[in-house]
Design an enzyme around this catalytic site. Sequence first.
Site, short mmCIF file in Angstrom:
data_model
loop_
_atom_site.label_atom_id
_atom_site.label_comp_id
_atom_site.label_asym_id
_atom_site.label_seq_id
_atom_site.Cartn_x
_atom_site.Cartn_y
_atom_site.Cartn_z
N HIS A 12 130.77 12.74 2.78
CA HIS A 12 130.39 13.94 3.62
C HIS A 12 129.50 15.09 3.01
O HIS A 12 129.28 16.39 3.25
CB HIS A 12 131.73 14.93 4.05
CG HIS A 12 132.48 15.31 2.73
ND1 HIS A 12 133.85 15.29 2.74
CD2 HIS A 12 132.13 15.96 1.70
CE1 HIS A 12 134.14 15.71 1.53
NE2 HIS A 12 133.04 16.42 1.11
N HIS A 58 136.47 23.21 1.56
CA HIS A 58 135.64 23.52 0.43
C HIS A 58 135.55 24.98 0.11
O HIS A 58 134.51 25.50 -0.52
CB HIS A 58 134.28 23.10 0.30
CG HIS A 58 133.97 21.48 0.34
ND1 HIS A 58 134.48 20.64 1.17
CD2 HIS A 58 133.60 20.55 -0.55
CE1 HIS A 58 134.32 19.41 1.22
NE2 HIS A 58 133.51 19.32 -0.03
N HIS A 192 131.42 11.64 -7.64
CA HIS A 192 130.10 12.64 -7.61
C HIS A 192 130.84 13.91 -8.51
O HIS A 192 132.06 14.04 -8.54
CB HIS A 192 129.59 13.15 -6.42
CG HIS A 192 130.53 13.93 -5.21
ND1 HIS A 192 131.80 13.10 -4.91
CD2 HIS A 192 130.61 15.18 -4.84
CE1 HIS A 192 132.25 13.88 -3.83
NE2 HIS A 192 131.56 15.04 -3.95
N GLU A 239 137.93 13.30 -4.22
CA GLU A 239 137.88 13.63 -2.84
C GLU A 239 138.52 12.13 -2.39
O GLU A 239 138.61 11.88 -1.29
CB GLU A 239 136.52 13.84 -2.22
CG GLU A 239 136.43 15.31 -2.35
CD GLU A 239 134.85 15.71 -1.77
OE1 GLU A 239 134.61 16.90 -1.81
OE2 GLU A 239 133.94 14.80 -1.54
C1 DHB Z 1 127.67 17.19 -2.21
C2 DHB Z 1 128.86 16.61 -2.08
C3 DHB Z 1 129.92 16.83 -1.57
O1 DHB Z 1 131.20 16.06 -1.32
C4 DHB Z 1 130.21 18.17 -1.20
O2 DHB Z 1 131.22 18.64 -0.61
C5 DHB Z 1 128.93 19.19 -1.25
C6 DHB Z 1 127.91 18.59 -2.03
C7 DHB Z 1 126.27 16.77 -2.98
O3 DHB Z 1 126.29 15.79 -3.41
O4 DHB Z 1 125.32 17.57 -2.94
FE FE Z 2 132.95 17.39 -0.75
#
Ligand code: DHB
Ligand code: FE
Length: 279
Positions: A12, A58, A192, A239
Amino acid sequence: MAQIVGLLATSHVPLIGKAIGQGLQQDPYWRPFFDGYAVHECLRRVRPDVAVVFYNDHGLNFFLDKMPAFAVGAAEQYLNADEGWGLPAFKPFPGDPRLSWHLIESLAAAEFDVTTCQEMLVDHAFAIPMALMWPGGGPWPVKTVPISINTVQHPLPSAARCFKLGQAVGRALEIYDENVKVLIVGSGGLSHQLDGTRAGFINKEFDLMCMEKLVHEPQALTRYSNAQLVELAGSQGVELLMWLAARGAMPSSVFTVHSHYHIPISNTAAGLLVLENAA
Ligand code: DHB
Ligand code: FE
């Protein structure tokens, strides 16, 4: 009885919202991602009435001062807002309070004492999967029930607990007294990390293993602690819990309709998995 028609688990990344807003789907950076998002024919065929969306807030609706482990929306509609990415807001999402309260009652009976939200702002994690599934800006074709899981303030609910939450949602849907078709959505991941010395960390091998296990052996993933998930998937890679909760809500017997994995979108390994109910 509600009919669970399928599961869509997806990343997302907020930047996707900018790409949609600016019409960049055919831009060389974005094309492999959007071309891989081949879910629309399946959604047209299945025609869900409601989407039950497991996502992680978030810092928009909940912040560090008050952070429920699990929160279920029970509103007539959910307004989208931007918690700081500069994203245009998507249209309000229609709710389904009757289904929400059925899920809340059933979850309480199953000893999940969730926070109930009769007002709830939804962030990019809720809105972007919806905009990817139903592009074009027309009215949203489904009602929605948001279920938020804390991934912000440790301690987080465990992978095993999130999977059980999903199972309780699945059982609740089985005894719902309306004949509605439900799509389960899991929004988050895959690997990530946005900050710290490991910013940009991605673990393709782990992600692909998770995508494979999630189909027929999801319980295998519930053995990871959140500390292990942070190490293996990055601090925001937790996540993955959304994917586990969503998979818990599905029947055990499923088949894969579509899957796609693309590195990177922004800092994230963008995963997509669509499963259908084999029963
Ligand atoms: C990014 C990924 C995420 O899941 C998020 O909530 C905010 C930013 C990113 O990779 O920039
Ligand atoms: Fe996220």
